[in-house]
Scaffold this motif. Structure first.
Motif, PDB file in Angstrom:
ATOM      1  N   PHE A  64       6.494  -0.041  -7.159  1.00  0.00           N
ATOM      2  CA  PHE A  64       6.782   1.220  -7.092  1.00  0.00           C
ATOM      3  C   PHE A  64       6.893   1.540  -8.691  1.00  0.00           C
ATOM      4  O   PHE A  64       6.523   2.677  -9.155  1.00  0.00           O
ATOM      5  N   LYS A  65       7.881   1.049  -9.131  1.00  0.00           N
ATOM      6  CA  LYS A  65       8.150   1.386 -10.638  1.00  0.00           C
ATOM      7  C   LYS A  65       7.004   1.244 -11.652  1.00  0.00           C
ATOM      8  O   LYS A  65       6.877   2.072 -12.527  1.00  0.00           O
ATOM      9  N   GLU A  66       6.242   0.522 -11.410  1.00  0.00           N
ATOM     10  CA  GLU A  66       4.860   0.038 -12.131  1.00  0.00           C
ATOM     11  C   GLU A  66       4.113   1.366 -12.158  1.00  0.00           C
ATOM     12  O   GLU A  66       3.595   1.936 -12.917  1.00  0.00           O
ATOM     13  N   VAL A  67       3.802   1.776 -10.606  1.00  0.00           N
ATOM     14  CA  VAL A  67       2.742   2.822 -10.568  1.00  0.00           C
ATOM     15  C   VAL A  67       3.546   4.194 -11.023  1.00  0.00           C
ATOM     16  O   VAL A  67       2.739   5.049 -11.495  1.00  0.00           O
ATOM     17  N   SER A  68       4.714   4.354 -10.752  1.00  0.00           N
ATOM     18  CA  SER A  68       5.504   5.721 -11.127  1.00  0.00           C
ATOM     19  C   SER A  68       5.855   5.778 -12.672  1.00  0.00           C
ATOM     20  O   SER A  68       6.372   6.756 -12.695  1.00  0.00           O
ATOM     21  N   GLY A  69       5.840   4.783 -13.174  1.00  0.00           N
ATOM     22  CA  GLY A  69       6.171   4.840 -14.657  1.00  0.00           C
ATOM     23  C   GLY A  69       7.629   4.659 -14.812  1.00  0.00           C
ATOM     24  O   GLY A  69       8.253   5.295 -15.671  1.00  0.00           O
ATOM     25  N   GLY A  70       8.493   4.061 -13.699  1.00  0.00           N
ATOM     26  CA  GLY A  70       9.715   3.706 -13.809  1.00  0.00           C
ATOM     27  C   GLY A  70      10.648   4.680 -13.233  1.00  0.00           C
ATOM     28  O   GLY A  70      11.881   4.749 -13.428  1.00  0.00           O
ATOM     29  N   ARG A  71      10.203   5.579 -12.234  1.00  0.00           N
ATOM     30  CA  ARG A  71      11.035   6.473 -11.690  1.00  0.00           C
ATOM     31  C   ARG A  71      12.027   5.748 -10.548  1.00  0.00           C
ATOM     32  O   ARG A  71      12.029   4.616 -10.360  1.00  0.00           O
ATOM     33  N   PRO A  72      13.288   6.256 -10.253  1.00  0.00           N
ATOM     34  CA  PRO A  72      14.383   5.642  -9.728  1.00  0.00           C
ATOM     35  C   PRO A  72      14.145   5.197  -8.249  1.00  0.00           C
ATOM     36  O   PRO A  72      13.060   5.578  -7.553  1.00  0.00           O
ATOM     37  N   ALA A  73      14.781   4.267  -7.789  1.00  0.00           N
ATOM     38  CA  ALA A  73      14.740   3.688  -6.538  1.00  0.00           C
ATOM     39  C   ALA A  73      16.059   3.598  -5.646  1.00  0.00           C
ATOM     40  O   ALA A  73      16.981   3.261  -6.419  1.00  0.00           O
ATOM     41  N   GLN A  74      16.039   3.879  -4.480  1.00  0.00           N
ATOM     42  CA  GLN A  74      17.399   4.104  -3.780  1.00  0.00           C
ATOM     43  C   GLN A  74      17.351   3.094  -2.579  1.00  0.00           C
ATOM     44  O   GLN A  74      16.225   2.860  -1.951  1.00  0.00           O
ATOM     45  N   ALA A  75      18.106   2.509  -2.256  1.00  0.00           N
ATOM     46  CA  ALA A  75      18.221   1.453  -0.872  1.00  0.00           C
ATOM     47  C   ALA A  75      19.226   1.852  -0.088  1.00  0.00           C
ATOM     48  O   ALA A  75      20.117   2.412  -0.392  1.00  0.00           O
ATOM     49  N   GLY A  76      19.159   1.507   1.189  1.00  0.00           N
ATOM     50  CA  GLY A  76      19.991   1.508   2.152  1.00  0.00           C
ATOM     51  C   GLY A  76      20.325   0.101   2.889  1.00  0.00           C
ATOM     52  O   GLY A  76      19.367  -0.625   2.869  1.00  0.00           O
ATOM     53  N   ALA A  77      21.694   0.021   3.182  1.00  0.00           N
ATOM     54  CA  ALA A  77      21.989  -1.250   3.849  1.00  0.00           C
ATOM     55  C   ALA A  77      23.203  -1.187   4.668  1.00  0.00           C
ATOM     56  O   ALA A  77      23.564  -0.088   4.573  1.00  0.00           O
ATOM     57  N   LYS A  78      23.389  -1.887   5.681  1.00  0.00           N
ATOM     58  CA  LYS A  78      24.314  -1.942   6.614  1.00  0.00           C
ATOM     59  C   LYS A  78      25.292  -3.157   6.593  1.00  0.00           C
ATOM     60  O   LYS A  78      24.971  -4.302   6.164  1.00  0.00           O
ATOM     61  N   VAL A  79      26.588  -2.860   6.816  1.00  0.00           N
ATOM     62  CA  VAL A  79      27.496  -3.783   7.014  1.00  0.00           C
ATOM     63  C   VAL A  79      28.282  -3.719   8.383  1.00  0.00           C
ATOM     64  O   VAL A  79      28.297  -2.642   9.024  1.00  0.00           O
ATOM     65  N   ALA A  80      29.085  -4.680   8.831  1.00  0.00           N
ATOM     66  CA  ALA A  80      29.832  -4.654   9.947  1.00  0.00           C
ATOM     67  C   ALA A  80      31.242  -4.966   9.451  1.00  0.00           C
ATOM     68  O   ALA A  80      31.695  -5.831   9.838  1.00  0.00           O
ATOM     69  N   PHE A  81      31.918  -3.879   8.875  1.00  0.00           N
ATOM     70  CA  PHE A  81      33.084  -4.222   8.685  1.00  0.00           C
ATOM     71  C   PHE A  81      34.134  -4.178   9.865  1.00  0.00           C
ATOM     72  O   PHE A  81      34.090  -3.280  10.576  1.00  0.00           O
ATOM     73  N   ALA A  82      34.905  -5.298   9.748  1.00  0.00           N
ATOM     74  CA  ALA A  82      35.963  -5.369  11.123  1.00  0.00           C
ATOM     75  C   ALA A  82      36.858  -6.654  10.567  1.00  0.00           C
ATOM     76  O   ALA A  82      36.809  -7.305   9.623  1.00  0.00           O
ATOM     77  N   PRO A  83      37.900  -6.574  11.371  1.00  0.00           N
ATOM     78  CA  PRO A  83      39.136  -7.441  10.974  1.00  0.00           C
ATOM     79  C   PRO A  83      38.530  -8.957  10.806  1.00  0.00           C
ATOM     80  O   PRO A  83      39.078  -9.811  10.029  1.00  0.00           O
ATOM     81  N   THR A  84      37.664  -9.463  11.683  1.00  0.00           N
ATOM     82  CA  THR A  84      36.995 -10.622  11.491  1.00  0.00           C
ATOM     83  C   THR A  84      35.622 -10.718  11.444  1.00  0.00           C
ATOM     84  O   THR A  84      34.963  -9.671  12.043  1.00  0.00           O
ATOM     85  N   LYS A 136       0.936  -1.174  -0.073  1.00  0.00           N
ATOM     86  CA  LYS A 136       0.057  -0.031  -0.009  1.00  0.00           C
ATOM     87  C   LYS A 136       0.765   1.243   0.062  1.00  0.00           C
ATOM     88  O   LYS A 136       0.523   2.187  -0.888  1.00  0.00           O
ATOM     89  N   ALA A 137       1.867   1.325   0.884  1.00  0.00           N
ATOM     90  CA  ALA A 137       2.715   2.318   0.767  1.00  0.00           C
ATOM     91  C   ALA A 137       3.454   2.627  -0.556  1.00  0.00           C
ATOM     92  O   ALA A 137       3.877   3.657  -0.986  1.00  0.00           O
ATOM     93  N   ALA A 138       3.890   1.367  -1.184  1.00  0.00           N
ATOM     94  CA  ALA A 138       4.526   1.597  -2.464  1.00  0.00           C
ATOM     95  C   ALA A 138       3.727   2.195  -3.463  1.00  0.00           C
ATOM     96  O   ALA A 138       4.159   2.951  -4.227  1.00  0.00           O
ATOM     97  N   GLU A 139       2.463   1.768  -3.269  1.00  0.00           N
ATOM     98  CA  GLU A 139       1.627   2.618  -4.286  1.00  0.00           C
ATOM     99  C   GLU A 139       1.486   4.217  -4.080  1.00  0.00           C
ATOM    100  O   GLU A 139       1.451   4.922  -5.257  1.00  0.00           O
ATOM    101  N   VAL A 140       1.635   4.417  -2.857  1.00  0.00           N
ATOM    102  CA  VAL A 140       1.293   5.909  -2.552  1.00  0.00           C
ATOM    103  C   VAL A 140       2.700   6.491  -2.763  1.00  0.00           C
ATOM    104  O   VAL A 140       2.664   7.662  -3.572  1.00  0.00           O
ATOM    105  N   ALA A 141       3.810   5.801  -2.717  1.00  0.00           N
ATOM    106  CA  ALA A 141       5.263   6.392  -3.076  1.00  0.00           C
ATOM    107  C   ALA A 141       5.102   6.641  -4.639  1.00  0.00           C
ATOM    108  O   ALA A 141       5.643   7.417  -5.282  1.00  0.00           O
ATOM    109  N   GLY A 142       4.543   5.522  -5.310  1.00  0.00           N
ATOM    110  CA  GLY A 142       4.562   5.564  -6.889  1.00  0.00           C
ATOM    111  C   GLY A 142       3.590   6.892  -7.172  1.00  0.00           C
ATOM    112  O   GLY A 142       4.082   7.562  -8.441  1.00  0.00           O
ATOM    113  N   ARG A 143       2.570   7.170  -6.547  1.00  0.00           N
ATOM    114  CA  ARG A 143       1.748   8.223  -6.933  1.00  0.00           C
ATOM    115  C   ARG A 143       2.417   9.588  -6.805  1.00  0.00           C
ATOM    116  O   ARG A 143       2.351  10.525  -7.396  1.00  0.00           O
TER     117      ARG A 143
END
Length: 315
Positions: free
Chosen positions: A199-219, A174-181
Motif C-alpha cells: 500500500f505505501k509503495e503504491v500510495s507514496g507513503g500514505r498512513p496506515a491504520q490497523a485494528g486489533a482485539k484483546v481479551a482483558f480479564a483477571p486471568t 490486489k485490494a492493497a493496490e486499489v487502496a493505494g490508488r
C-alpha cells in the motif's frame, strides 16, 4: 504510534458504546474506530446499532476523531447516501472524521436479496463508489452514469470546507493496490508488513491504520473463554468472513474453531508485556495507528489499564 480505541458495534449496545467512547477519551486514547454492521457475527455478540446514528451521538460525548472501520458504500447503501451521511457526520464532529470503506461482507450486504459479487467486481464497485463520493463532496450538482451506479442531479449541501479523508480496507495484494490508488490511507487488521508495504509503495507513503482485539480479564483463561464465546469468527481462515451470508452460517462454521487456536491467537489477561508486544508487532509491520478493542465484559478495566500502562509507552 498513535493508539485509539475500537468500538465494536457487534458486541455492545448504543449506551455502552457511548460510555466506552467517553472512557477512552478520559484514559488518553487518541481516536476511535467504529464498526459498521447490519448483523453481528453471531448471536452471542447480540448487537448491531446503526453506525451513522452512533457517530452523531459520539460527537456529543467526546471530542475524539472517529473513523468508520469500515463502511461498505457499494451494495446495502448507495454511495450517494454514504456521501451525505459522512458529510453530515464530518460537519457534526468539526472535521474529526475519516470515512473508512471496504468491499464488505455478505453477512451485511446481501440482506436486500441481490447476488454477492466476486472480489474483482466488488473492488471495481468500490473504486467507482469512492470516486462518486469525492465528486459529491465538491458541493456541485452531480449526474453520474457509471458501470455500477447512477446519480441524477444530486447535490450534497453539508460537508466541511475540507472534506473527510477516505481510508480503504484491504486484505490481499490486489485490494492493497486499489487502496493505494484511491485511498488517503489504508485500513487493515493483520500485522502483515507485505500488505502495508505494498500500500505505501503504491500510495507514496500514505498512513496506515490497523485494528486489533484483546481479551482483558483477571486471568488469561477467563479472557480466552470470553474471546472464544464472543469472537470465534476471528479464527476463520481465508475469505470465509466475506462470503458467509448469515449469522447461522457463521455459527456453523465457527463450531470448527478450537479453544487451542483461540489461545494461540488472542492476547488475554493482564500481562503488560504481551499487550505491549502486540502493539509493537503492528508498529513493526508499518502501521502508523492502532485501534484496540476489548472482547468481553472487562472493557472499563482494559481502557484504564491501557491508559495507565500501554499508552504512555507509545506517546
Amino acid at each position: 504510534m498513535r493508539i485509539g480505541y475500537f468500538l465494536s458495534t457487534e458486541e455492545y449496545g448504543p449506551a455502552e458504546l457511548l460510555a466506552h467512547a467517553r472512557a477512552a477519551e478520559e484514559a488518553g486514547f487518541q481516536g476511535l474506530w467504529i464498526s459498521d454492521h447490519f448483523h453481528p457475527w453471531n448471536n452471542e455478540q447480540g448487537n448491531s446499532p446503526h453506525v451513522w446514528s452512533m457517530i452523531g451521538a459520539i460527537g456529543h460525548v467526546c471530542d475524539l476523531h472517529v473513523t468508520t472501520a469500515v463502511t461498505c458504500p457499494t451494495v446495502r447503501i448507495h454511495p450517494a447516501i454514504i456521501a451525505q451521511a459522512a458529510g453530515t457526520c464530518a460537519e457534526l464532529l468539526g472535521g474529526r472524521f475519516t470515512l473508512g470503506v471496504g468491499t464488505g461482507e455478505a453477512l451485511n450486504e446481501s440482506i436486500l436479496g441481490g447476488p454477492w459479487p466476486t472480489l474483482d467486481v466488488r473492488l471495481e464497485m468500490l473504486e467507482e463508489a469512492v470516486g462518486l463520493i469525492r465528486e459529491l463532496w465538491t458541493g456541485e450538482v452531480v449526474s453520474h452514469r457509471g458501470r455500477h451506479y447512477t446519480v441524477e442531479h444530486a447535490r450534497i449541501y453539508n460537508v466541511p470546507d475540507v472534506p473527510p479523508e477516505i481510508f480503504v480496507s484491504a486484505f490481499g495484494p490486489k485490494a492493497a493496490e486499489v487502496a493505494g490508488r484511491i485511498g488517503d490511507g489504508y485500513i487493515g487488521t493483520s500485522p502483515d508488513p507485505e500488505l502495508v508495504g505494498r500500500f505505501k509503495e503504491v500510495s507514496g507513503g500514505r498512513p496506515a491504520q490497523a485494528g486489533a482485539k484483546v481479551a482483558f480479564a483477571p486471568t488469561r483463561e477467563e479472557g480466552w473463554e470470553h474471546a472464544h464465546r464472543l469472537w470465534p469468527n476471528a479464527g476463520l481462515p481465508g475469505e470465509m468472513a466475506q462470503i458467509l451470508p448469515t449469522v447461522d452460517h457463521f455459527e456453523q462454521a465457527t463450531g470448527l474453531v478450537t479453544m487451542d487456536s483461540t489461545r494461540e491467537s488472542v492476547v488475554a489477561g493482564t500481562d503488560l508485556d504481551q499487550h505491549l508486544d502486540q502493539v509493537r508487532t503492528y508498529a513493526d509491520a508499518g502501521y502508523d495507528e492502532l485501534y484496540v478493542a476489548n472482547m468481553g465484559p472487562h472493557h472499563q478495566d482494559m481502557i484504564e489499564f491501557y491508559g495507565e500502562h500501554v499508552l504512555p509507552e507509545f506517546a
